[in-house]
Write a protein that holds these residues in place. Structure first.
Motif, mmCIF file in Angstrom:
data_model
loop_
_atom_site.group_PDB
_atom_site.id
_atom_site.type_symbol
_atom_site.label_atom_id
_atom_site.label_comp_id
_atom_site.label_asym_id
_atom_site.label_seq_id
_atom_site.Cartn_x
_atom_site.Cartn_y
_atom_site.Cartn_z
ATOM 1 N N SER A 290 0.943 -1.192 0.373
ATOM 2 C CA SER A 290 -0.052 0.132 -0.280
ATOM 3 C C SER A 290 0.881 1.942 -0.435
ATOM 4 O O SER A 290 1.602 1.446 0.942
ATOM 5 C CB SER A 290 -1.007 -0.170 1.319
ATOM 6 O OG SER A 290 -1.861 0.828 1.167
ATOM 7 N N PRO A 291 0.232 1.833 -1.101
ATOM 8 C CA PRO A 291 1.295 3.487 -0.979
ATOM 9 C C PRO A 291 0.752 4.383 0.124
ATOM 10 O O PRO A 291 1.380 4.986 0.343
ATOM 11 C CB PRO A 291 0.823 4.468 -2.100
ATOM 12 C CG PRO A 291 0.309 3.385 -3.305
ATOM 13 C CD PRO A 291 -0.896 1.999 -1.790
ATOM 14 N N LYS B 168 5.211 -1.113 -3.731
ATOM 15 C CA LYS B 168 3.753 -0.679 -3.984
ATOM 16 C C LYS B 168 3.100 -1.332 -4.648
ATOM 17 O O LYS B 168 4.033 -0.535 -6.153
ATOM 18 C CB LYS B 168 4.123 0.793 -3.873
ATOM 19 C CG LYS B 168 4.929 1.340 -2.987
ATOM 20 C CD LYS B 168 4.597 0.777 -1.197
ATOM 21 C CE LYS B 168 5.053 1.332 -0.203
ATOM 22 N NZ LYS B 168 5.405 0.219 1.435
ATOM 23 N N THR C 104 3.622 6.991 -4.055
ATOM 24 C CA THR C 104 5.108 5.919 -3.492
ATOM 25 C C THR C 104 5.372 5.571 -4.429
ATOM 26 O O THR C 104 5.479 4.288 -4.410
ATOM 27 C CB THR C 104 4.996 6.173 -2.305
ATOM 28 O OG1 THR C 104 3.809 5.355 -1.656
ATOM 29 C CG2 THR C 104 5.295 7.108 -1.416
ATOM 30 N N ALA C 105 3.630 4.470 -5.391
ATOM 31 C CA ALA C 105 3.874 3.346 -6.268
ATOM 32 C C ALA C 105 3.984 3.771 -7.262
ATOM 33 O O ALA C 105 3.778 3.182 -8.648
ATOM 34 C CB ALA C 105 2.306 3.057 -6.176
#
Length: 603
Positions: A370-371, A454, A419-420
């Motif tokens: 998860s981001p 991510k 962040t992904a």
């Protein structure tokens, strides 16, 4: 006034899309469920899909509309409400005209239900006038609630070019406005912690305040993990004249989706505290509510409004269901992940449903995909894993990030990056490569994996619904992300809605693995493993504060174990497996005692 509820269970929100149309599927039978209103693009596509399906004119709300996000949500919820009410009216007619439909529905109701007994009498009496049955149904039946969920922290700032829009156009704020403007008389479930700015925004909508008849058109439900959090958040809202109608207590680890672990507090002791202090919770909020409403010159309830306590996370048997209702006097029990195997209740493509049905205990795990940086319940073998790994192998790690719902990191961009996303991961990998010469190959690989693991949840969590409904998927291939709780390991096949509901009430058994541990035992095991993993994988500099936190976590677990030992020594529930439960609790206690918490070494 006590609100009517036909069933003693509800279906909680699951992902962005798994319950996106659950009310359309199950509300006619009195079953309440929760729609995520995070993804307005998905919502608009589902509105187009159902408008065509039920022959209602559809006009697209494009991103060119000034308040498109809120408008899309309002229009979809109104459509769902229309479809549910239509299906409910037709269902009541069917029940009054068809003996087999009535028999099936009776078998779906709770065993101790007054409605069940009343309808059974009509069957037993034989030739009863249709009008008599119809009037009984009109008086006693209500459709399940069409509730909505907002993750409070998914509240990204939005921009017009480089100009930041006012706060009410933030994602969660717009979602709330979309619900507030809808025709629904139901509840918004707030999850993922407190967002004071969003909580204050509720004051803009009169439907959340009691009317002259002490009624709330729209209610607030808080998903919480402990009593202290409930008290703080409930009082914060009460000071604004807003009442929390339900505290939805969810297991920190034994659940689906994001896992917000407590500091070692276990489900049993948490529920015990709510049971003991419920009146305190009500009175505290009521006094603050009266004061706030007086200042606002708004109607003041003559007595405290209704407050429900509900529980969810890992429940899997009728006895556990009944135990929670009886032992802790909770009003409703949430059943989530098992419904992913019920095509009549949730939106899942067949390939993913088959994956879930065949998955074993070892296939379910807590991931870091998860981001949001919060542990995320996952299952091995998803198509998302395949496509993500393919990009990593081709040195193209990261998502194109088309939706930006989780573009919350402002480390490199004032407008936020996820962040992904490929953009974020490229920067991070470049930074890492500058350090490459100072790292071992193992350390470099570990850090790189931390960047690239991510997943794009915004796309991955909705693809299953698109696939099920033959809605075209555009853009980069992400596959399906799904977030079942570990409890799903013990349900090994597709299940009909009727059989699932019968299972909940103890009139059938759809569980395929008889070795399933008790719900409290499973959670305890997960917490012991979680603490062990936290310590063994810790790579930062050790501090006195971190050591204190781990010691507190361990002590809270030990107190929880002592509570369980007393509970299972005295309860009349679980008679057949009581000795096994006691032995398992003792086993995990011994495991916990072997968890060594590091000490600071004086240099």
């Amino acid at each position: 006034m006590k609100s009517k509820s036909i069933h003693t269970f509800h279906i909680p929100v699951m992902g962005l899309a798994y319950t996106i149309d659950s009310p359309i599927r199950v509300a006619a039978y009195g079953i309440s469920s929760v729609i995520s209103i995070t993804d307005d693009e998905l919502i608009e596509k589902m509105r187009a899909f159902y408008s065509e399906k039920v022959s209602i004119p559809y006009q697209e709300i494009s991103q060119k509309f000034h308040d498109y996000r809120a408008e899309r949500i309002t229009h979809y919820l109104n459509l769902v409400d229309t479809i549910v009410n239509d299906k409910f009216e037709k269902f009541k007619t069917e029940l009054s005209e068809s003996k087999s439909a009535l028999e099936n529905y009776i078998s779906m109701l709770p065993n101790k239900s007054d409605i069940k007994n009343g309808l059974q009498r009509f069957l037993d009496e034989g030739d009863v006038l249709k009008g008599t049955i119809k009037s009984y149904l009109e008086e006693h039946l209500v459709p399940g609630a069409i509730d909505v969920n907002i993750m409070t922290k998914v509240d990204k700032d939005n921009f017009d070019g480089k100009e930041q829009l006012p706060v009410e156009f933030n994602d969660a704020h717009a979602s709330l406005r979309g619900f507030a403007k809808s025709n629904l008389s139901s509840s918004v479930v707030l999850s993922a912690g407190m967002n004071p700015r969003l909580y204050s925004y509720f004051e803009n909508f009169k439907d959340f305040f009691p009317d002259a008849n002490n009624q709330l058109k729209k209610k607030i439900i808080l998903k919480v993990s402990d009593y202290r959090s409930a008290l703080i958040q409930g009082n914060f809202l009460a000071k604004k004249g807003l009442w929390v109608s339900e505290y939805r207590i969810e297991s920190g680890l034994n659940c689906g989706g994001h896992a917000f672990a407590t500091d070692g507090y276990l489900m049993g002791p948490i529920l015990e505290e709510f049971k003991a202090k419920k009146e305190q919770l009500i009175q505290s909020a009521h006094e603050l509510l009266v004061k706030a409403l007086t200042q606002k010159e708004m109607p003041i309830p003559s007595a405290p409004l209704e407050l429900k306590i509900t529980a969810q996370g890992g429940v899997g048997t009728a006895e556990e269901h009944e135990f929670l209702l009886n032992q802790y006097q909770v009003d409703i029990v949430g059943w989530g992940s098992p419904f992913l195997l019920v095509p009549e209740a949730t939106s899942v493509d067949q390939t993913t449903r088959d994956l879930l049905a065949n998955a074993k205990e070892s296939d379910f795990y807590l991931s870091n995909i998860s981001p949001l940086g919060v542990p995320f319940n996952s299952v091995k073998g998803t198509s998302n894993e395949h496509w993500k790994q393919k990009r990593i192998d081709e040195n193209k790690a990261g998502s194109s990030c088309p939706k930006r719902l989780l573009a919350l990191s402002k480390e490199y961009d004032d407008q936020g990056l996820c962040t992904a996303s490929k953009k974020y991961q490229d920067i991070k990998i470049e930074e890492l490569d500058h350090l490459k010469e100072d790292l071992t190959l193992e350390e470099y690989a570990k850090r790189r994996n931390k960047i690239t693991e991510k997943s794009c949840l915004c796309v991955g969590l909705v693809n299953a619904s698109y696939l099920e409904n033959d809605i075209k998927i555009k853009g980069q291939q992400q596959g399906v992300v799904i977030c079942p709780g570990p409890n799903l390991a013990y349900f090994g096949h597709e299940i009909s809605l009727l059989d699932m509901v019968k299972h909940i009430y103890g009139n059938a058994n759809v569980m395929t693995d008889p070795s399933r541990p008790n719900v409290f035992v499973k959670e305890l095991k997960m917490y012991v493993e979680y603490l062990n993993n936290e310590i063994s994988s810790f790579t930062n500099e050790l501090t006195a504060g971190q050591i204190k936190k781990w010691n507190s976590f361990k002590n809270n677990l030990l107190e929880g174990i002592e509570y369980y030992q007393n509970l299972f020594a005295t309860t009349n529930f679980f008679a057949q497996e009581k000795n096994e439960i006691k032995a398992q609790i003792e086993h995990y206690k011994q495991d916990l005692m072997t968890v060594l918490i590091p000490k600071l070494e004086l240099v």
